[in-house]
Design a protein around this motif. Structure first.
Motif, PDB file in Angstrom:
ATOM      1  N   VAL A 222      47.571  36.064  33.600  1.00 54.28           N
ATOM      2  CA  VAL A 222      48.115  36.920  34.504  1.00 54.28           C
ATOM      3  C   VAL A 222      47.983  36.689  36.134  1.00 54.28           C
ATOM      4  CG1 VAL A 222      47.870  39.567  35.164  1.00 54.28           C
ATOM      5  CG2 VAL A 222      47.523  38.883  32.900  1.00 54.28           C
ATOM      6  N   ALA A 223      46.790  36.219  36.299  1.00 48.89           N
ATOM      7  CA  ALA A 223      46.482  35.956  37.863  1.00 48.89           C
ATOM      8  C   ALA A 223      47.407  34.984  38.306  1.00 48.89           C
ATOM      9  CB  ALA A 223      45.151  35.344  37.985  1.00 48.89           C
ATOM     10  N   VAL A 224      47.825  33.939  37.635  1.00 52.55           N
ATOM     11  CA  VAL A 224      48.722  32.651  37.987  1.00 52.55           C
ATOM     12  C   VAL A 224      50.040  33.418  38.541  1.00 52.55           C
ATOM     13  CG1 VAL A 224      50.036  30.742  37.685  1.00 52.55           C
ATOM     14  CG2 VAL A 224      47.472  30.963  37.208  1.00 52.55           C
ATOM     15  N   PRO A 225      50.927  34.295  37.612  1.00 50.80           N
ATOM     16  CA  PRO A 225      52.030  34.740  38.031  1.00 50.80           C
ATOM     17  C   PRO A 225      51.776  35.770  39.090  1.00 50.80           C
ATOM     18  CG  PRO A 225      51.570  35.385  35.870  1.00 50.80           C
ATOM     19  CD  PRO A 225      50.471  34.384  36.382  1.00 50.80           C
ATOM     20  N   LEU A 226      50.844  36.490  39.241  1.00 51.93           N
ATOM     21  CA  LEU A 226      50.804  37.514  40.142  1.00 51.93           C
ATOM     22  C   LEU A 226      50.270  36.932  41.494  1.00 51.93           C
ATOM     23  CD1 LEU A 226      48.588  40.390  38.390  1.00 51.93           C
ATOM     24  CD2 LEU A 226      50.883  40.540  39.479  1.00 51.93           C
TER      25      LEU A 226
END
Length: 236
Positions: free
Chosen positions: A109-113
């Motif tokens: 989740v952190a990468v695309p966010l």
């Protein structure tokens, strides 16, 4: 890496459910790129993409898939017996699995966010979203891991929490937001990098304390629940 962590990772990446993690993050990035390339102002696209999709859908759904799978899937297919027969304290089983669930969810989740936050405003916003989503990943994973030990329908109950409690009731009944992990994540991200694109409905102390309580409380509950399992994987 502990043996339990390695077994959990191997099992998680070897199941088809892992493929379910990919579409939502990809959709998040695609929408952010399209909005930016089409010249839509961040005030118009960032809230629905970052919050409405990223924090309200992608984060909890990914956490639900992973959190209920790291132990619940082993209980369903009976392979949990190989771990339960080992002379390990139950916390040495739950904590590595929680760590794997949190790590996989946070990275997914952190990468695309971060990418979406960078496109919407700045690298600082992207980092704030990534950091806050990691906190949310821990809280959601602890909750959903515990649900996989408490009920045979953890995914259904998890969806009820995400869609009805956080989604439906959270939008019309302000009091329910105090028990919303989604609101904690929004508030913490806005605290790290204040922006008009993120508007949390709970205070920072409430977000920090409740995130910790949920993470610790449901982890303890999962450990206690696992102690009641027999070698066959059934509760005594």
């Amino acid at each position: 890496m502990s043996t339990v962590s390695w077994i959990t990772l191997r099992g998680l990446f070897g199941r088809r459910r892992f493929l379910l993690l990919l579409p939502l993050p990809v959709v998040l990035i695609v929408l952010a790129v399209l909005s930016r390339s089409l010249g839509v102002t961040p005030r118009e696209w960032a809230p629905p993409v970052l919050v409405g999709l990223g924090l309200a859908v992608v984060l909890p759904v990914v956490a639900l898939i992973v959190g209920t799978g790291v132990l619940g899937a082993e209980i369903d297919d009976g392979t949990v017996v190989h771990i339960l027969t080992k002379p390990l304290p139950r916390w040495q089983i739950v904590l590595p699995k929680l760590a794997v669930a949190t790590g996989v969810t946070a990275v997914t989740v952190a990468v695309p966010l971060y990418a979406a936050g960078l496109l919407a405003d700045s690298a600082r916003l992207g980092l704030a979203l990534a950091a806050a989503s990691a906190v949310g990943a821990l809280a959601y994973s602890a909750l959903f891991l515990a649900l996989s030990l408490l009920t045979r329908r953890p995914v259904l109950l998890g969806l009820v929490y995400v869609l009805i409690w956080e989604g439906l009731l959270g939008s019309v009944v302000s009091g329910t937001r105090v028990l919303s992990i989604q609101q904690y994540v929004i508030t913490l991200a806005d605290r790290i990098t204040p922006t008009e694109l993120l508007l949390g409905d709970v205070s920072v102390p409430v977000a920090a304390v409740m995130s910790a309580l949920i993470s610790v409380g449901f982890t303890v509950l999962a450990i206690d629940r696992l102690r009641s399992f027999s070698v066959a994987g059934e509760t005594s």
